[in-house]
Write a protein that holds these residues in place. Structure first.
Motif, PDB file in Angstrom:
ATOM      1  N   ALA A 101     -11.977  52.156   4.852  1.00 35.80           N
ATOM      2  CA  ALA A 101     -10.705  51.557   4.448  1.00 35.80           C
ATOM      3  C   ALA A 101     -10.182  52.293   3.216  1.00 35.80           C
ATOM      4  N   ALA A 102      -8.892  52.549   3.206  1.00 33.71           N
ATOM      5  CA  ALA A 102      -8.266  53.220   2.069  1.00 33.71           C
ATOM      6  C   ALA A 102      -7.891  52.166   1.024  1.00 33.71           C
ATOM      7  N   VAL A 103      -8.678  52.095  -0.039  1.00 30.23           N
ATOM      8  CA  VAL A 103      -8.433  51.156  -1.133  1.00 30.23           C
ATOM      9  C   VAL A 103      -8.501  51.924  -2.440  1.00 30.23           C
ATOM     10  N   LYS A 104      -7.462  51.795  -3.257  1.00 28.84           N
ATOM     11  CA  LYS A 104      -7.422  52.503  -4.529  1.00 28.84           C
ATOM     12  C   LYS A 104      -8.561  52.035  -5.425  1.00 28.84           C
ATOM     13  N   GLY A 105      -9.328  52.985  -5.928  1.00 25.23           N
ATOM     14  CA  GLY A 105     -10.416  52.655  -6.830  1.00 25.23           C
ATOM     15  C   GLY A 105     -11.760  52.492  -6.161  1.00 25.23           C
ATOM     16  N   ASP A 106     -11.820  52.633  -4.831  1.00 29.92           N
ATOM     17  CA  ASP A 106     -13.102  52.515  -4.143  1.00 29.92           C
ATOM     18  C   ASP A 106     -13.122  53.392  -2.893  1.00 29.92           C
ATOM     19  N   PRO A 107     -13.626  54.603  -3.018  1.00 31.65           N
ATOM     20  CA  PRO A 107     -13.687  55.501  -1.854  1.00 31.65           C
ATOM     21  C   PRO A 107     -14.685  55.048  -0.805  1.00 31.65           C
ATOM     22  N   GLU A 108     -15.527  54.066  -1.125  1.00 33.31           N
ATOM     23  CA  GLU A 108     -16.526  53.571  -0.186  1.00 33.31           C
ATOM     24  C   GLU A 108     -16.097  52.273   0.497  1.00 33.31           C
ATOM     25  N   ALA A 109     -14.854  51.846   0.309  1.00 30.04           N
ATOM     26  CA  ALA A 109     -14.386  50.593   0.903  1.00 30.04           C
ATOM     27  C   ALA A 109     -14.419  50.668   2.429  1.00 30.04           C
ATOM     28  N   THR A 110     -14.642  49.523   3.057  1.00 30.82           N
ATOM     29  CA  THR A 110     -14.711  49.464   4.518  1.00 30.82           C
ATOM     30  C   THR A 110     -13.824  48.349   5.057  1.00 30.82           C
ATOM     31  N   MET A 111     -13.462  48.465   6.312  1.00 30.20           N
ATOM     32  CA  MET A 111     -12.708  47.416   6.999  1.00 30.20           C
ATOM     33  C   MET A 111     -13.446  47.058   8.284  1.00 30.20           C
ATOM     34  N   THR A 112     -13.726  45.779   8.456  1.00 29.05           N
ATOM     35  CA  THR A 112     -14.355  45.294   9.679  1.00 29.05           C
ATOM     36  C   THR A 112     -13.289  44.689  10.571  1.00 29.05           C
ATOM     37  N   VAL A 113     -13.185  45.210  11.783  1.00 25.98           N
ATOM     38  CA  VAL A 113     -12.240  44.705  12.772  1.00 25.98           C
ATOM     39  C   VAL A 113     -13.045  44.001  13.850  1.00 25.98           C
ATOM     40  N   SER A 114     -12.691  42.751  14.132  1.00 25.35           N
ATOM     41  CA  SER A 114     -13.433  41.951  15.104  1.00 25.35           C
ATOM     42  C   SER A 114     -12.528  41.470  16.222  1.00 25.35           C
ATOM     43  N   LEU A 115     -13.110  41.326  17.401  1.00 21.61           N
ATOM     44  CA  LEU A 115     -12.425  40.735  18.551  1.00 21.61           C
ATOM     45  C   LEU A 115     -13.001  39.342  18.760  1.00 21.61           C
ATOM     46  N   HIS A 116     -12.120  38.349  18.828  1.00 20.56           N
ATOM     47  CA  HIS A 116     -12.567  36.957  18.950  1.00 20.56           C
ATOM     48  C   HIS A 116     -12.387  36.393  20.362  1.00 20.56           C
ATOM     49  N   GLY A 117     -11.660  37.087  21.201  1.00 21.94           N
ATOM     50  CA  GLY A 117     -11.495  36.580  22.547  1.00 21.94           C
ATOM     51  C   GLY A 117     -10.448  37.343  23.326  1.00 21.94           C
TER      52      GLY A 117
END
Length: 241
Positions: free
Chosen positions: A114-130
């Motif tokens: 995930a692109a987040v200012k101040g954290d090059p290690e940021a992540t985004m979790t995308v989930s499918l619920h149904g």
């Protein structure tokens, strides 16, 4: 653009999305992404965003905070859809006939940078619920959650920003008949039946609930493979409810 104009625009798009579903059920034809390499039903959406200006950091600080807090129920307040401070629900989903307030546990998840200012290690979790069949359509319910360090920026951002200025183009694959089902759209591709990736904003630590609508496969097809986000593997053999 004023908040009233933005709200009116979202309402019109949501009603249009509902109209797409109703017309499809009635047998009308729409521009469905069948997997062709040159097909890009999101082109109109991206073009519209470019015309409004550069979706950069300035947008996050100018009107992003007010929109996220006032319209999506963020900053410790509950929104109109009943979400808590830790969740954001796409307002257009309700107008399009999709209830995102009771989605259940994820059935598949993928983690991407995930692109987040101040954290090059940021992540985004995308989930499918149904994945639910509704007459001639399929409704997929997703969630997005960004995790970043305590020193990272907490500005609310679009999915587009977290994905390093890339769009979100979900689809489902009918592996029985070898067909790819893109998001339902009108013939120009400018109205799409999904949560806009340059629409609701959310902060790291919050969860955004989103939806996408596809054309349903034949009745004898009971599972499909579903894309969560570009760069992640497909969720395979997802049961159609």
């Amino acid at each position: 653009m004023t908040s009233t104009m933005r709200s009116s625009g979202r309402a019109l798009r949501a009603v249009a999305a509902l109209g797409l579903v109703a017309a499809l059920t009635a047998g009308c034809q729409f521009g469905l992404d069948d997997g062709g390499a040159d097909a890009d039903p999101a082109a109109g959406q991206e073009q519209g965003a470019e015309e409004e200006g550069d979706p950069g950091e300035a947008d996050d600080t100018s009107d992003g905070g007010g929109e996220a807090a006032g319209e999506s129920g963020e900053s410790g307040e509950s929104g109109e859809s009943g979400e808590s401070a830790g969740t954001v629900v796409d307002d257009e989903a309700q107008a399009a006939g999709v209830d995102l307030t009771d989605v259940g546990a994820p059935i598949a998840s993928a983690e991407v940078p995930a692109a987040v200012k101040g954290d090059p290690e940021a992540t985004m979790t995308v989930s499918l619920h149904g994945l639910t069949r509704q007459d001639e359509t399929l409704v997929a319910v997703y969630s997005f959650r960004v995790e970043a360090s305590e020193t990272a920026s907490t500005d609310p951002r679009w999915i587009y920003h977290y994905a390093a200025d890339q769009g979100w183009h979900p689809y489902a694959v009918d592996t029985t008949n070898f067909n790819r089902h893109g998001v339902l759209s009108d013939s120009t591709g400018t109205i799409r039946s999904q949560t806009e990736y340059q629409g609701p904003k959310f902060r790291p630590g919050q969860t955004l609930y989103a939806y996408a609508m596809f054309a349903a496969p034949p009745e004898d097809v009971t599972t499909m493979d579903v894309l969560l986000i570009d760069g992640a593997p497909l969720a395979t053999e997802v049961e159609i409810r």
